[in-house]
Design a protein around this motif. Structure first.
Motif, PDB file in Angstrom:
ATOM      1  N   GLY A 101       0.795  -1.218   0.000  1.00 19.56           N
ATOM      2  CA  GLY A 101       0.000   0.000   0.000  1.00 19.56           C
ATOM      3  C   GLY A 101       0.829   1.270   0.000  1.00 19.56           C
ATOM      4  O   GLY A 101       1.963   1.306   0.495  1.00 19.56           O
ATOM      5  N   THR A 102       0.256   2.318  -0.560  1.00 13.23           N
ATOM      6  CA  THR A 102       0.857   3.642  -0.473  1.00 13.23           C
ATOM      7  C   THR A 102       0.699   4.140   0.965  1.00 13.23           C
ATOM      8  O   THR A 102      -0.011   3.532   1.781  1.00 13.23           O
ATOM      9  CB  THR A 102       0.156   4.612  -1.429  1.00 13.23           C
ATOM     10  N   ALA A 103       1.313   5.266   1.269  1.00 16.31           N
ATOM     11  CA  ALA A 103       1.186   5.834   2.614  1.00 16.31           C
ATOM     12  C   ALA A 103      -0.274   6.129   2.928  1.00 16.31           C
ATOM     13  O   ALA A 103      -0.760   5.861   4.036  1.00 16.31           O
ATOM     14  CB  ALA A 103       2.027   7.100   2.724  1.00 16.31           C
ATOM     15  N   GLY A 104      -0.994   6.657   1.940  1.00 16.44           N
ATOM     16  CA  GLY A 104      -2.402   6.958   2.152  1.00 16.44           C
ATOM     17  C   GLY A 104      -3.243   5.718   2.335  1.00 16.44           C
ATOM     18  O   GLY A 104      -4.141   5.683   3.186  1.00 16.44           O
ATOM     19  N   GLN A 105      -2.974   4.685   1.540  1.00 14.37           N
ATOM     20  CA  GLN A 105      -3.728   3.435   1.669  1.00 14.37           C
ATOM     21  C   GLN A 105      -3.462   2.761   3.003  1.00 14.37           C
ATOM     22  O   GLN A 105      -4.396   2.263   3.656  1.00 14.37           O
ATOM     23  CB  GLN A 105      -3.356   2.497   0.521  1.00 14.37           C
ATOM     24  N   THR A 170      -4.255  -6.931 -11.854  1.00 16.52           N
ATOM     25  CA  THR A 170      -3.958  -5.815 -10.965  1.00 16.52           C
ATOM     26  C   THR A 170      -4.829  -5.958  -9.721  1.00 16.52           C
ATOM     27  O   THR A 170      -5.968  -6.430  -9.796  1.00 16.52           O
ATOM     28  CB  THR A 170      -4.232  -4.466 -11.660  1.00 16.52           C
ATOM     29  N   ALA A 171      -4.296  -5.556  -8.572  1.00 13.10           N
ATOM     30  CA  ALA A 171      -5.038  -5.635  -7.316  1.00 13.10           C
ATOM     31  C   ALA A 171      -5.727  -4.301  -7.031  1.00 13.10           C
ATOM     32  O   ALA A 171      -5.180  -3.231  -7.308  1.00 13.10           O
ATOM     33  CB  ALA A 171      -4.095  -5.984  -6.167  1.00 13.10           C
ATOM     34  N   PHE A 172      -6.928  -4.392  -6.462  1.00 13.70           N
ATOM     35  CA  PHE A 172      -7.701  -3.194  -6.119  1.00 13.70           C
ATOM     36  C   PHE A 172      -8.287  -3.357  -4.720  1.00 13.70           C
ATOM     37  O   PHE A 172      -8.696  -4.443  -4.322  1.00 13.70           O
ATOM     38  CB  PHE A 172      -8.843  -2.978  -7.113  1.00 13.70           C
ATOM     39  N   PRO A 204     -17.702   1.016 -10.234  1.00 17.22           N
ATOM     40  CA  PRO A 204     -16.615   1.980 -10.415  1.00 17.22           C
ATOM     41  C   PRO A 204     -15.742   2.098  -9.161  1.00 17.22           C
ATOM     42  O   PRO A 204     -16.246   2.188  -8.042  1.00 17.22           O
ATOM     43  CB  PRO A 204     -17.359   3.289 -10.678  1.00 17.22           C
ATOM     44  N   VAL A 205     -14.434   2.068  -9.342  1.00 13.82           N
ATOM     45  CA  VAL A 205     -13.504   2.286  -8.237  1.00 13.82           C
ATOM     46  C   VAL A 205     -12.505   3.355  -8.666  1.00 13.82           C
ATOM     47  O   VAL A 205     -12.096   3.403  -9.836  1.00 13.82           O
ATOM     48  CB  VAL A 205     -12.761   0.992  -7.835  1.00 13.82           C
ATOM     49  N   PRO A 206     -12.097   4.235  -7.763  1.00 11.90           N
ATOM     50  CA  PRO A 206     -11.170   5.303  -8.135  1.00 11.90           C
ATOM     51  C   PRO A 206      -9.799   4.760  -8.499  1.00 11.90           C
ATOM     52  O   PRO A 206      -9.428   3.649  -8.117  1.00 11.90           O
ATOM     53  CB  PRO A 206     -11.113   6.170  -6.879  1.00 11.90           C
ATOM     54  N   ALA A 207      -9.049   5.550  -9.235  1.00 14.71           N
ATOM     55  CA  ALA A 207      -7.724   5.116  -9.683  1.00 14.71           C
ATOM     56  C   ALA A 207      -6.799   4.832  -8.508  1.00 14.71           C
ATOM     57  O   ALA A 207      -5.941   3.942  -8.587  1.00 14.71           O
ATOM     58  CB  ALA A 207      -7.118   6.182 -10.603  1.00 14.71           C
ATOM     59  N   ASP A 208      -6.975   5.575  -7.410  1.00 15.92           N
ATOM     60  CA  ASP A 208      -6.088   5.364  -6.261  1.00 15.92           C
ATOM     61  C   ASP A 208      -6.477   4.132  -5.443  1.00 15.92           C
ATOM     62  O   ASP A 208      -5.892   3.869  -4.385  1.00 15.92           O
ATOM     63  CB  ASP A 208      -6.031   6.604  -5.372  1.00 15.92           C
ATOM     64  N   ALA A 209      -7.473   3.364  -5.935  1.00 19.49           N
ATOM     65  CA  ALA A 209      -7.814   2.100  -5.281  1.00 19.49           C
ATOM     66  C   ALA A 209      -6.862   0.983  -5.675  1.00 19.49           C
ATOM     67  O   ALA A 209      -6.886  -0.102  -5.085  1.00 19.49           O
ATOM     68  CB  ALA A 209      -9.246   1.699  -5.622  1.00 19.49           C
TER      69      ALA A 209
END
Length: 371
Positions: A101-105, A170-172, A204-209
């Protein structure tokens, strides 16, 4: 590898054993066969005890222990035959989010998990009849398709979905509350875990998902499967240990020909073989758990250890149940007897995250044997 528990680890195990022993009547598999498949009351107790956040860093409101400590909980859940979303949320979702995960995730999702949020694992990029595709748009992705045999999906706050994107996957991370077009239907399955078919209808899922890199779904998949397999090994060790206790107790109490059946050599050898399987299963399971806990990435050596453990423990647990039934005789085959529950658990756990033969193939590949 030292299997001696620290005082803190012993406290975790003892507390879990006492809590689950007290709650089994209302939260065990017999009591929760319908509905969501687990006790919401016990889940609230687990949250209060900090179990969902046990392996989550303190920076995200977790306890800051490791995956090994969580596996002590899984072992006790297996021994008590108490279904819960803890394994799939902690092992299959929490650990991959922490690693990819990113820092935000990590901040958003791990904090949610530590407070009792449920995220379940839907590896729908693989498997016949279980395919989800992700199509990229300007600022989001659209998920479509079905994911079969998704555990605890009816109450999930989110899904870790492995979806097909082009020629790869790809994982979401899908937030249920913020996503339309998701439904879940219960599927028939053996064992204590409730499974569902999850349908994504132009969801729909956002790109940052996206979790990890685009096209890197296989990396997240392998990590989630490895942690799930190792955690399941801990569950199976707990179940096998309980079968051993039940069988020895029965052999001491059941009398035949004027003496306990435990005095007969055949019964003694059955019990001894069960004990040996429990001991070896514990060693190889916790070697895999320790390897995953101490390695920052899923190396080939760690993956081999996990495959070895899942193959061995899956077969050992079923042998333990079979021998337990031999000692118990006809009563052990009845649905009213608890031993019946462990046989179902052994069967379903052996299939979860790849059966013994699947993992034997992986070990053979690691040895360099030709296809």
């Amino acid at each position: 590898m030292d299997l001696t528990l620290t005082p803190e680890q012993e406290l975790i195990r003892t507390t879990a054993r006492e809590v689950l022993r007290a709650k089994t009547a209302m939260a065990g598999v017999r009591a929760v066969r319908s509905g969501d498949g687990f006790s919401s009351g016990l889940w609230k107790d687990m949250i209060e005890l900090g179990w969902p956040g046990l392996s989550i860093p303190e920076a995200f409101d977790g306890v800051g222990e490791g995956f090994l400590e969580s596996c002590l909980l899984f072992e006790e859940l297996g021994a008590a035959q108490v279904p819960s979303p803890l394994l799939t949320t902690t092992a299959c979702a929490g650990m991959p989010i922490d690693r990819f995960g990113t820092a935000g995730q990590r901040s958003s999702w791990l904090t949610r998990l530590a407070s009792g949020g449920q995220v379940t694992y839907a590896p729908a990029a693989v498997g016949t009849g279980s395919i989800v595709t992700a199509v990229a748009d300007t600022d989001h992705f659209t998920l479509s398709g079905n994911a079969d045999l998704v555990p605890f999906a009816a109450t999930a706050d989110g899904f870790l979905v492995i979806a097909r994107t082009g020629t790869g996957s790809t994982a979401f991370l899908v937030d249920v509350a913020q996503t339309t077009g998701i439904t879940a239907d219960r599927q028939p399955a053996i064992g204590p875990t409730p499974y569902f078919r999850v349908r994504f209808e132009a969801a729909p899922v956002p790109a940052d998902a996206m979790l990890g890199r685009a096209g890197g779904g296989h990396e997240v998949l392998e990590t989630a499967e490895a942690f799930g397999a190792a955690a399941t090994c801990a569950e199976m060790v707990g179940g096998a240990r309980r079968v051993l206790d039940m069988t020895v107790e029965y052999a001491c109490q059941r009398h035949q020909f004027g003496k306990p059946i435990g005095t007969f050599q055949a019964v003694q050898h059955h019990c001894a073989n069960i004990a040996i399987d429990v001991l070896t299963a514990r060693f190889i399971a916790y070697e895999a758990i320790w390897g995953l806990s101490s390695s920052p990435a899923l190396t080939d050596d760690v993956a081999l250890t996990v495959a070895s453990a899942k193959s061995w423990v899956s077969d050992a647990y079923q042998r333990v149940c079979a021998l337990g039934h031999q000692v118990h005789g006809a009563v052990g085959f009845t649905a009213e007897h608890d031993l019946h529950l462990y046989l179902l658990h052994a069967t379903s756990s052996a299939l979860a995250f790849g059966d013994a033969d699947t993992h034997l193939d992986r070990v053979a590949d690691a040895l360099g044997l030709p296809h």
